[in-house]
Motif scaffolding. Structure first.
Motif, PDB file in Angstrom:
ATOM      1  N   VAL A  24       9.135   9.717 -11.961  1.00 35.53           N
ATOM      2  CA  VAL A  24       8.348   9.125 -10.881  1.00 35.53           C
ATOM      3  C   VAL A  24       8.960   9.587  -9.563  1.00 35.53           C
ATOM      4  O   VAL A  24      10.142   9.381  -9.308  1.00 35.53           O
ATOM      5  CB  VAL A  24       8.331   7.583 -10.953  1.00 35.53           C
ATOM      6  CG1 VAL A  24       7.576   6.985  -9.770  1.00 35.53           C
ATOM      7  CG2 VAL A  24       7.740   7.109 -12.268  1.00 35.53           C
ATOM      8  N   ARG A  25       8.161  10.236  -8.717  1.00 39.44           N
ATOM      9  CA  ARG A  25       8.634  10.751  -7.430  1.00 39.44           C
ATOM     10  C   ARG A  25       8.040  10.011  -6.241  1.00 39.44           C
ATOM     11  O   ARG A  25       8.554  10.112  -5.134  1.00 39.44           O
ATOM     12  CB  ARG A  25       8.303  12.235  -7.301  1.00 39.44           C
ATOM     13  CG  ARG A  25       9.007  13.110  -8.293  1.00 39.44           C
ATOM     14  CD  ARG A  25      10.469  13.183  -7.987  1.00 39.44           C
ATOM     15  NE  ARG A  25      11.148  14.105  -8.894  1.00 39.44           N
ATOM     16  CZ  ARG A  25      12.388  13.946  -9.290  1.00 39.44           C
ATOM     17  NH1 ARG A  25      13.084  12.901  -8.875  1.00 39.44           N
ATOM     18  NH2 ARG A  25      12.935  14.804 -10.096  1.00 39.44           N
ATOM     19  N   TYR A  26       6.966   9.255  -6.450  1.00 44.30           N
ATOM     20  CA  TYR A  26       6.318   8.551  -5.339  1.00 44.30           C
ATOM     21  C   TYR A  26       5.592   7.327  -5.859  1.00 44.30           C
ATOM     22  O   TYR A  26       4.959   7.371  -6.915  1.00 44.30           O
ATOM     23  CB  TYR A  26       5.314   9.477  -4.629  1.00 44.30           C
ATOM     24  CG  TYR A  26       4.550   8.809  -3.517  1.00 44.30           C
ATOM     25  CD1 TYR A  26       5.139   8.580  -2.285  1.00 44.30           C
ATOM     26  CD2 TYR A  26       3.244   8.390  -3.714  1.00 44.30           C
ATOM     27  CE1 TYR A  26       4.445   7.946  -1.265  1.00 44.30           C
ATOM     28  CE2 TYR A  26       2.534   7.757  -2.695  1.00 44.30           C
ATOM     29  CZ  TYR A  26       3.146   7.544  -1.472  1.00 44.30           C
ATOM     30  OH  TYR A  26       2.463   6.914  -0.474  1.00 44.30           O
ATOM     31  N   VAL A  27       5.673   6.226  -5.125  1.00 44.28           N
ATOM     32  CA  VAL A  27       4.886   5.014  -5.372  1.00 44.28           C
ATOM     33  C   VAL A  27       4.372   4.555  -4.013  1.00 44.28           C
ATOM     34  O   VAL A  27       5.170   4.310  -3.106  1.00 44.28           O
ATOM     35  CB  VAL A  27       5.719   3.883  -6.009  1.00 44.28           C
ATOM     36  CG1 VAL A  27       4.885   2.613  -6.143  1.00 44.28           C
ATOM     37  CG2 VAL A  27       6.275   4.299  -7.357  1.00 44.28           C
ATOM     38  N   GLY A  28       3.053   4.488  -3.853  1.00 40.63           N
ATOM     39  CA  GLY A  28       2.511   4.018  -2.583  1.00 40.63           C
ATOM     40  C   GLY A  28       1.086   4.444  -2.366  1.00 40.63           C
ATOM     41  O   GLY A  28       0.432   4.990  -3.256  1.00 40.63           O
TER      42      GLY A  28
END
Length: 73
Positions: A24-28
């Motif tokens: 996982v590299r980004y959450v948003g």
């Protein structure tokens, strides 16, 4: 899974989908879409669909261009 249930602390965690591994590299948010999105960097770059950008905005970077995928959780 509820969209609100994905914490920002998920960045860096390892995940598995259909036997393939990713980080996982980004959450948003990813405007103009709604909801919370996950940006994944696949171990196998052939699985990915982009480089972590959308409409000219870089949300995350991949070691190998094109190894990224974004999706709503």
């Amino acid at each position: 899974m509820m969209l609100e249930a994905v914490p920002a602390a998920a960045v860096g965690r390892r995940v598995s989908c259909d036997g393939e591994r990713a980080t996982v590299r980004y959450v948003g948010p990813v405007p103009p879409t709604a909801g919370v999105w996950l940006g994944l960097e696949w171990d196998d770059p052939r699985r990915g669909k982009h480089d972590g950008s959308h409409d000219g905005v870089q949300y995350f970077r991949c070691r190998y261009g094109g190894a990224g995928t974004g999706s709503e959780p």
